[in-house]
Design an enzyme around this catalytic site. Structure first.
Site, PDB file in Angstrom:
ATOM      1  N   GLY A 126      66.579  35.722  28.422  1.00  7.94           N
ATOM      2  CA  GLY A 126      65.811  35.116  27.334  1.00  7.94           C
ATOM      3  C   GLY A 126      64.343  35.054  27.702  1.00  7.94           C
ATOM      4  O   GLY A 126      63.924  35.671  28.681  1.00  7.94           O
ATOM      5  N   ASN A 127      63.569  34.321  26.931  1.00 12.08           N
ATOM      6  CA  ASN A 127      62.156  34.152  27.274  1.00 12.08           C
ATOM      7  C   ASN A 127      61.705  32.746  26.900  1.00 12.08           C
ATOM      8  O   ASN A 127      62.484  31.954  26.372  1.00 12.08           O
ATOM      9  CB  ASN A 127      61.305  35.238  26.618  1.00 12.08           C
ATOM     10  CG  ASN A 127      61.392  35.185  25.114  1.00 12.08           C
ATOM     11  OD1 ASN A 127      60.955  34.231  24.486  1.00 12.08           O
ATOM     12  ND2 ASN A 127      61.996  36.213  24.511  1.00 12.08           N
ATOM     13  N   ARG A 128      60.439  32.451  27.198  1.00 10.94           N
ATOM     14  CA  ARG A 128      59.971  31.059  27.123  1.00 10.94           C
ATOM     15  C   ARG A 128      59.455  30.646  25.751  1.00 10.94           C
ATOM     16  O   ARG A 128      58.923  29.553  25.590  1.00 10.94           O
ATOM     17  CB  ARG A 128      58.857  30.851  28.153  1.00 10.94           C
ATOM     18  CG  ARG A 128      59.354  30.993  29.566  1.00 10.94           C
ATOM     19  CD  ARG A 128      58.195  30.956  30.559  1.00 10.94           C
ATOM     20  NE  ARG A 128      57.481  29.700  30.530  1.00 10.94           N
ATOM     21  CZ  ARG A 128      56.315  29.489  31.141  1.00 10.94           C
ATOM     22  NH1 ARG A 128      55.741  30.470  31.801  1.00 10.94           N
ATOM     23  NH2 ARG A 128      55.727  28.315  31.078  1.00 10.94           N
TER      24      ARG A 128
END
Ligand code: CTP
Length: 417
Positions: A214-216
């Protein structure tokens, strides 16, 4: 808004209309939110609304007289004055009957007269049973009202009056209050009649049933873009990928998890959209294989090697697949860092060319500061060579700056609601 006589700022004037539905009790909380934050509120219930919550409640909470009729206090001409003087008219709940009257210009009580005389933003927050909301007559009325610039808030889904559930609930008072405040703060109604699609959040690509890449991205900036569009009169579809902040009232939300789901939802919504804003951070890669079971640690100490494949570029695809009239207008976002190959500006210009969209909103993320923060600064690059620096400020300010640039290029003017 200044009262020269008193030398103090005037309080924003809000007319809170209440139609006859069980959700009328929630309007009392909405009223408190307005009065406690300094708004001058006149409550205008319909006759049937008083069956649910009586006039003394509205009078006590607003500190103002309450009437349903045009023949009360006739010397003050309230059926004209209230609408003319208001900074915002909000009706919560709005019943199917109220929507029908508003769409057809009927005026048989004080509230419907006020809707005809209002020249300020008007918000209608429908609440009714799912069948009534989905009925072709109600949907046609909503369409008519939206085409005139009225903000019709999408009802929430959930428990309805009886034991049944479905779409038709009045959104919570704090969500309605946020939507109303955004309208009071909005510069104009220049997006009235436009259909916009905004993607927000970050996608997840699964390795096995419990793990993902995933990412932030929190989704905050995309949500601010969606709220600003709503406040400026647009009809908004928000495609939300795993956002970590509350979803806003008034926008039509489609929740997705993976990049493939995000692509399907955005491409589908883009078919009838005037503008698409890709504020989401889709994962660029996904595992080539998704394990059907949890990947176990191995006894021989060897670690798994994960092969990745590239995801489709949704933004570039939207631009590539446009029809001859070049709709929708497409806005991209870019989170960039400078490196040995070039500065943030070099990379951003190259990306704008590569993607082919009209605007690219560029964040410098060299220090990782943008993620999850309440404020943001950016440069908006145009395919026409424009470069607009937006100084550090709330994400809502950047959102309005983006819409200002969209409006500038689409030749739209301020539209009176
Ligand atoms: N984007 C997209 N589909 C993808 C990746 C990104 O539509 N698979 C969109 C984002 O929503 C954003 C814009 O493209 O509006 C730029 O995203 P970014 O990740 O900065 O661009 P990339 O093409 O992935 O470039 P980079 O190689 O710098 O990561």
């Amino acid at each position: 808004m200044t009262d020269p006589a008193a030398g103090v700022p005037d309080r924003p004037r809000v007319v809170l209309g209440v139609a006859g539905g069980i959700a009328a009790y929630k309007a009392a909380s909405l009223l408190r939110l307005f009065t406690e934050s300094g708004h001058d509120v006149r409550v205008v219930p319909t006759r049937s609304a008083l069956q649910f919550v009586g006039a003394p409640t509205w009078e006590a909470l607003s500190g103002q007289p309450v009437s349903t009729e045009v023949f009360a206090d006739v010397h003050e001409v309230p059926h004209v004055r209230l609408g003319q003087q208001a900074d915002l008219v909000v009706v919560a709940p709005a019943t199917a009957d109220l929507l029908a009257k508003a769409a057809h210009g009927l005026a048989d009580d004080l509230l419907t007269n006020t809707l005809l005389t209002a020249r300020c933003p008007v918000v209608l927050a429908p609440a009714m049973h799912t069948e009534m909301w989905e009925h072709a007559a109600t949907q046609a009325n909503v369409e008519t009202l939206r085409s005139r610039g009225v903000v019709v808030i999408e009802p929430a889904a959930g428990r309805l009056t009886g034991s049944d559930t479905g779409k038709g609930r009045l959104p919570e008072p704090d969500e309605l209050f946020a939507a109303c405040r955004a309208l009071l703060d909005a510069p104009t109604q220049d997006l009235a009649g436009l259909h916009v699609v905004v993607s927000a959040g970050g996608t997840r690509e699964f390795l096995d049933p419990v793990r993902y890449l995933g990412n932030r991205s929190s989704g905050r900036q995309g949500i601010a873009i969606a709220q600003a569009a709503l406040a400026r009169g647009a009809t908004v579809r928000l495609v939300a990928a795993n956002v970590s902040v509350p979803l806003p009232a008034g926008v039509d939300v489609v929740e997705v998890v993976t990049t493939a789901e995000l692509q399907a939802a955005v491409v589908d919504a883009a078919r009838s959209a005037d503008v698409v804003v890709m504020a989401a951070a889709p994962a660029d890669f996904r595992p080539a294989d998704v394990s059907g079971h949890k990947i176990k640690k191995r006894d021989d100490g060897r670690t798994p090697v994960i092969e990745l494949v590239e995801n489709p570029d949704i933004l570039a695809g939207l631009v590539r697949d446009r029809t001859g009239d070049a709709t929708p207008f497409v806005v991209g976002f870019a989170a960039e860092t400078g490196d040995a190959d070039g500065s943030v500006a070099d990379h951003a210009r190259a990306k704008l060319e590569r993607k082919g969209c009209e605007l690219l909103v560029v964040n410098d993320v060299s220090d990782g500061k943008v993620f999850g923060q309440d404020d943001n600064e950016a440069v908006i690059l145009g395919s026409d060579g424009a470069e607009v620096a937006v100084p550090r400020g709330p994400k809502s300010a950047l959102a309005h700056a983006v819409w200002d640039e969209v409006v500038r290029r689409s030749g739209r003017r301020n539209v009176t609601p």
